[in-house]
Design an enzyme around this catalytic site. Structure first.
Site, mmCIF file in Angstrom:
data_model
loop_
_atom_site.group_PDB
_atom_site.id
_atom_site.type_symbol
_atom_site.label_atom_id
_atom_site.label_comp_id
_atom_site.label_asym_id
_atom_site.label_seq_id
_atom_site.Cartn_x
_atom_site.Cartn_y
_atom_site.Cartn_z
ATOM 1 N N ASP A 118 109.388 33.679 28.902
ATOM 2 C CA ASP A 118 110.276 32.677 29.506
ATOM 3 C C ASP A 118 109.436 31.561 30.123
ATOM 4 O O ASP A 118 108.262 31.737 30.433
ATOM 5 C CB ASP A 118 111.206 33.314 30.555
ATOM 6 C CG ASP A 118 110.461 33.940 31.724
ATOM 7 O OD1 ASP A 118 109.402 34.551 31.491
ATOM 8 O OD2 ASP A 118 110.929 33.816 32.866
ATOM 9 N N GLU A 159 110.073 36.266 34.253
ATOM 10 C CA GLU A 159 108.967 36.179 35.197
ATOM 11 C C GLU A 159 109.146 34.962 36.080
ATOM 12 O O GLU A 159 108.921 35.008 37.279
ATOM 13 C CB GLU A 159 107.624 36.083 34.459
ATOM 14 C CG GLU A 159 106.423 36.446 35.327
ATOM 15 C CD GLU A 159 105.871 35.280 36.121
ATOM 16 O OE1 GLU A 159 105.171 35.515 37.111
ATOM 17 O OE2 GLU A 159 106.159 34.118 35.767
HETATM 18 ZN ZN LIG Z 1 103.419 32.611 34.111
#
Ligand SMILES: [Zn+2]
Length: 386
Positions: free
Chosen positions: A74, A140
């Protein structure tokens, strides 16, 4: 023929995987790894009040040791696309640089790890010794609830165990090879609330102004260092980020005053011991005369550190041989998913150069992609003694 990290990185950059969207990125990784002989698991993690997020775990080989490459596909939003020299999801190459959101943070790093692993498998006719795994999350950059923590738990519940992990976050400051992260400070957010007694400013004897108490406690909490640092960390640091009374009336003594703060802390503390320390210091400073309370925000950002040893040396030597630089073993910067992985196996972070991460025109030199692939290749070969 060796695998091309640039082509893999381009394809990944063309997937618009802004958290929590998968954007085709994990499907792309799954395709490559399956073709190379990996067993690939895809799972979506959910939790009330949060977005569903897709994740991936892949492994080749059944034997120990299991070397894990971890990372996230992501990316943060590109912002105004018109301010980019090249569209953020086009994977444009100009003047020896690959542009795109996630080029360094961290699709580029994932591409290099995949290329290095494919080369390793090609040279050895598949996986003959030990195992290699990929632990890739799509969560994340967000709140990191439906990502690595659940992925690690899932893996443990399915009998997976890890021996060492390389997290390919952009660990380098200025040049490839300058920094390996072997630890990160923890982060804790708190609110300090002081209660007084509301009243008229002309009759202060009938009121109790909480601003006096709050400023006294703020001063006290900032006056004494939290520690002197440790072998691998700088001193912990407390910083107030806002002070709020919200009183719009000129002749009113408010009933309550609040402040908010963040602490970046080292391995001298745990989340619990740190809260206790702050509460004790406030109690002492108040002398029993200030009515105060702390409200702690939930934190999953504990401190992590991987002790120097054969594994950190192996990584540092591979970096030095490819780049000619002796990397610093650092514990600076924000938090990362390594804080979760550290509970399962020793983890170090080494990836690309972080300079353009989260910025407009995020980009990576092609030369860095090739060098990082060479470094990962060396690490894999040394790790498995081949
Ligand atoms: Zn990163």
């Amino acid at each position: 023929m060796s695998a091309d990290p640039v082509a893999i990185a381009r394809d990944l950059l063309r997937c618009p995987s802004v958290t929590p969207a998968e954007g085709g990125a994990l499907t792309f990784v799954e395709g490559i790894l399956k073709t190379a002989g990996f067993t690939v698991h895809r799972m979506t993690f959910r939790e009330p009040g949060t977005d569903d997020v897709e994740n991936l775990y892949a492994r080749i080989g059944a034997a120990k040791p299991n070397l894990v490459f971890a990372g996230h596909t992501d990316v943060v939003p590109p912002g105004d696309e018109k301010t980019w020299k090249h569209p953020p999801f086009s994977g444009e190459v100009t003047n020896g640089e690959l542009y795109g959101r996630g080029a360094v943070d961290m699709k580029g790093g994932i591409a290099c790890a995949i290329a290095a692993v494919l080369d390793h498998l090609n040279h050895h006719g598949g996986k003959r010794k030990g195992s290699i795994s990929f632990l890739i999350t799509g969560d994340e950059e967000g709140i990191a609830v439906n990502g690595t923590p659940k992925l690690l738990k899932w893996a443990a519940e399915h009998g997976e165990s890890f021996d060492h992990c390389i997290l390919g976050e952009p660990s380098n400051q200025n040049e490839l090879g300058d920094t390996i992260k072997i630890g990160r400070r923890g982060s804790l957010n708190g609110h300090l609330i002081v209660t007084g007694k509301q009243g008229h400013v002309a009759y202060p004897q009938r009121a109790d102004n909480p601003i006096r108490g709050l400023t006294a406690l703020i001063a006290a909490l900032q006056s004494e260092p939290l520690d002197q640092g440790s072998a691998q960390f700088a001193p912990s640091h407390l910083e107030f980020t806002t002070v709020d009374v919200g009183n719009k009336t000129v002749n009113l003594i408010p009933g309550e005053a609040r402040a908010r703060f963040n602490i970046r802390f080292n391995d001298k503390h745990t989340l619990d011991s740190l809260k206790k320390l702050i509460e004790q210091r406030a109690a002492k400073a108040s002398g029993g005369k200030i009515k105060f309370a702390f409200r702690w925000e939930p934190s999953n950002a504990g401190v992590f550190v991987t002790k120097s040893g054969p594994f950190t040396e192996l990584v540092a030597n591979a970096v030095a041989e490819v780049t000619g630089r002796k990397p610093e073993l650092s514990t600076t910067g924000g938090t990362s998913d390594a804080r979760f992985i550290t509970h399962y196996c020793p983890v170090v972070e080494f990836g690309l150069v972080g300079q353009t991460m989260h910025a407009v025109d995020e980009r990576v030199p092609i030369a860095d992609l090739r060098a990082l692939t060479a470094i990962y290749s060396k690490i894999i070969d040394r790790y498995f003694g081949s």
